[in-house]
Design an enzyme around this catalytic site. Structure first.
Site, short mmCIF file in Angstrom:
data_model
loop_
_atom_site.label_atom_id
_atom_site.label_comp_id
_atom_site.label_asym_id
_atom_site.label_seq_id
_atom_site.Cartn_x
_atom_site.Cartn_y
_atom_site.Cartn_z
N GLU A 1 1.27 -1.34 -0.39
CA GLU A 1 -0.08 -0.13 -0.11
C GLU A 1 0.68 1.35 0.05
O GLU A 1 2.48 1.35 1.05
CB GLU A 1 -1.17 0.13 1.38
CG GLU A 1 -1.84 1.37 1.57
CD GLU A 1 -2.41 1.10 2.51
OE1 GLU A 1 -3.47 1.24 2.99
OE2 GLU A 1 -2.34 0.55 4.21
N LYS B 1 -10.50 1.80 -1.11
CA LYS B 1 -10.93 1.22 -0.05
C LYS B 1 -11.88 1.89 0.48
O LYS B 1 -11.92 3.25 1.10
CB LYS B 1 -9.57 1.94 1.49
CG LYS B 1 -9.02 1.39 2.25
CD LYS B 1 -7.80 1.82 2.89
CE LYS B 1 -7.22 0.88 4.15
NZ LYS B 1 -6.05 1.03 4.19
N CYS C 1 -5.06 -3.10 3.32
CA CYS C 1 -4.28 -3.37 4.97
C CYS C 1 -5.48 -4.20 5.82
O CYS C 1 -5.65 -4.75 6.06
CB CYS C 1 -3.86 -2.09 4.58
SG CYS C 1 -2.42 -1.62 5.98
#
Length: 268
Positions: A46, A116, A148
């Site tokens: 990321e 995200k 993540c």
């Protein structure tokens, strides 16, 4: 699309804050190891191109898609006939809006993006939440993307699985302080969905405060770790067999036995 065997890779790396060109050079060097080993799907961490703790420069460092980093990804994917996934800062259409966005490119160009949806702590100030869970078709299987912190939310991985995902990818900058959660969650998302999980994490320390946990891993549908990184800059490569996805889901039928109508009522 024919399910079969394919070599996959996760790139674990430390980054230089705010220096895109240096980070791209480093990532390309590390990717060379994966390419040499025959990997056809490579996952980068990321915000690998900018570093993670660039909050004061988010708008400056964010890019359009396609933009410089995605164009770099496309060149490599086309040159080496592979699929490449990473998460970067993305400019929204509205000025000042920034997303933390995973990008997937293949030999024929950009396949798509995932923004995200679950933001960690102060990320809610930095970024705008995404609202969709797309999946991406490839010649070897269907890919779903998460980023993540989202490894701790089983709902996202389950939605992707129900949409057909065989492989779930997690470009990450996951902290060392919660390394225990990383280990449990990466294994759990694979086992409960009968899917392969490939999680590429950051290493190093930024601003003398934020320490990343590494532990990039490739996990099979049984929740078993096939390979795991242990060094600051490391590439792990494994061959996966998509037939295992079918076999696991037949022998451990969580997806068949899930009462979807019950959960539909609870989540409305």
């Amino acid at each position: 699309m024919k399910l079969g065997k394919i070599k996959v890779a996760a790139v674990q790396m430390g980054c230089i804050l705010g220096d895109r060109e240096a980070n791209l050079r480093k990532a390309e060097t590390l990717m060379g190891e994966a390419i040499k080993a025959g990997a056809k799907l490579v996952v980068l961490p990321e915000l690998f191109n900018t570093g993670y703790r660039v909050e004061e420069r988010d708008v400056e460092l964010a890019e359009t898609i396609p933009g410089p980093t995605v164009e770099w990804m496309q060149v490599l994917a086309r040159r080496h006939n592979l699929y490449l996934v990473a998460a970067i800062l993305e400019h929204g259409l509205t000025k000042g809006i920034v997303y933390d966005t995973a990008v997937i490119v293949g030999p024929d160009g950009l396949l798509g993006t995932y923004r995200k949806t679950h933001l960690w702590d102060v990320e809610s100030i930095r970024f705008t939440k995404g609202e969709e869970f797309p999946v991406f078709q490839t010649e070897f299987g269907t890919i779903g993307l998460q980023i993540c912190y989202e490894v701790g939310f089983p709902e996202g991985a389950r939605v992707l699985t129900l949409k057909g995902a065989d492989i779930i990818l997690y470009p990450s900058a996951f902290g060392k302080a919660r390394e225990y959660a990383w280990k449990i969650a990466t294994r759990s998302r694979a086992l409960e969905n009968g899917a392969y999980v490939i999680a590429a994490n950051r290493t190093g320390t930024e601003k003398e405060v934020t320490e990343f946990g590494g532990g990039s891993c490739i996990v099979n549908p049984w929740g078993e770790v096939i390979d795991e990184a242990s060094q600051e800059d490391e590439v792990i490569v494994s061959e996966i067999d998509l037939q295992e996805v079918i076999d696991q889901r037949r022998r451990l039928p969580y997806l068949r036995d899930m009462n979807k109508s019950l959960f539909a009522k609870e989540y409305r």
